[in-house]
Write an enzyme that holds these catalytic residues in place. Sequence first.
Site, PDB file in Angstrom:
ATOM      1  N   SER A 145     -90.322  38.057  43.088  1.00 54.71           N
ATOM      2  CA  SER A 145     -88.891  38.425  43.150  1.00 54.71           C
ATOM      3  C   SER A 145     -88.087  37.426  42.322  1.00 54.71           C
ATOM      4  O   SER A 145     -88.595  36.350  41.963  1.00 54.71           O
ATOM      5  CB  SER A 145     -88.454  38.354  44.616  1.00 54.71           C
ATOM      6  OG  SER A 145     -87.053  38.347  44.736  1.00 54.71           O
ATOM      7  N   TYR A 158     -86.743  35.560  53.154  1.00 49.71           N
ATOM      8  CA  TYR A 158     -87.227  36.289  51.975  1.00 49.71           C
ATOM      9  C   TYR A 158     -87.453  35.308  50.824  1.00 49.71           C
ATOM     10  O   TYR A 158     -88.485  35.339  50.146  1.00 49.71           O
ATOM     11  CB  TYR A 158     -86.205  37.353  51.599  1.00 49.71           C
ATOM     12  CG  TYR A 158     -86.667  38.314  50.521  1.00 49.71           C
ATOM     13  CD1 TYR A 158     -87.463  39.414  50.831  1.00 49.71           C
ATOM     14  CD2 TYR A 158     -86.295  38.131  49.189  1.00 49.71           C
ATOM     15  CE1 TYR A 158     -87.880  40.308  49.840  1.00 49.71           C
ATOM     16  CE2 TYR A 158     -86.706  39.017  48.199  1.00 49.71           C
ATOM     17  CZ  TYR A 158     -87.494  40.103  48.523  1.00 49.71           C
ATOM     18  OH  TYR A 158     -87.907  40.974  47.550  1.00 49.71           O
TER      19      TYR A 158
END
Length: 253
Positions: A145, A158
């Site tokens: 990510s 996250y």
Amino acid sequence: MTELFNLTNKIAMVTGGAIGIGKALALGLASHGADLYLPVYDLTGVEEIKKEVEALNRRVFIHVVDLSKPENAIAEVTLCMEKFGRLDILINNAGIIKRSPILEGTNQDWQAVIDINLSAVYYISREASKIMKEQGSGKIINIASMLSFQGGKFVPSYTASKHGVAGLTKAFANELAEFNIQTNAIAPGYIETNNTAPIRADEKRNAEILSRIPANRWGQVTDLVGAAIFLSSGASDYVNGHVLAIDGGWLAR
Ligand code: NAD
């Protein structure tokens, strides 16, 4: 299709491969010849992807499983071997995001994100590596990510998990390259899927994000497919431990 990118008769496991990014990557590999083993959390999208893979004349086996439980993640590679007899490509795609300010964060949310986004990646990759070593080759692709590189806001679990995914990618690459197993990651930028629906629905946040993307648009799941085929194929046999951003220029900004 050139031989370099040919995946004919390769067996690819794509976790969470029936919707979103996982579906696009799974179909991309099938279109280059791979058969698919797809562990999915629920039946969403399952009928559709079955039809789409069958239309490509490839095989697909779908297994409904909660990969956040270590024993399930560990068992998945054995099940794939029982079904197909080999495993050539593993794409660790399944993941979740929980949004809340750090000061309001809960232990449960933290653990849930780490379990699926990071621990499952380690368990499945570890088991897959054993098979790939015996086979003499293999490809592991982790879905990282922008938050493998940046801190972000309101998503600390996250961010921690995706920094961890980038670290695991390099650690696996270092140890497994000598067995002809290449481990790399794709770091998508801001892509239109369920995962990003809440921030796209927030007008202010949506505008902030768009204004920072040099390409001036959200990414589509199809933007990621070429890289997945490259990293799954013989074309990337000397590429190890790389985290490839596909972000419309976000990180370069
Ligand atoms: P999505 O919500 O559409 O897909 C997530 C997938 O993970 C689904 O198939 C879901 O079934 C599966 N999954 C979740 N928990 C699971 C569990 N416990 N067991 C088994 N499967 C489980 O979202 P997406 O955007 O397609 O996300 C796919 C991956 O891409 C994730 O790892 C996500 O973090 C990453 N990613 C997405 C973006 C984006 O902008 N959409 C950006 C960077 C990274």
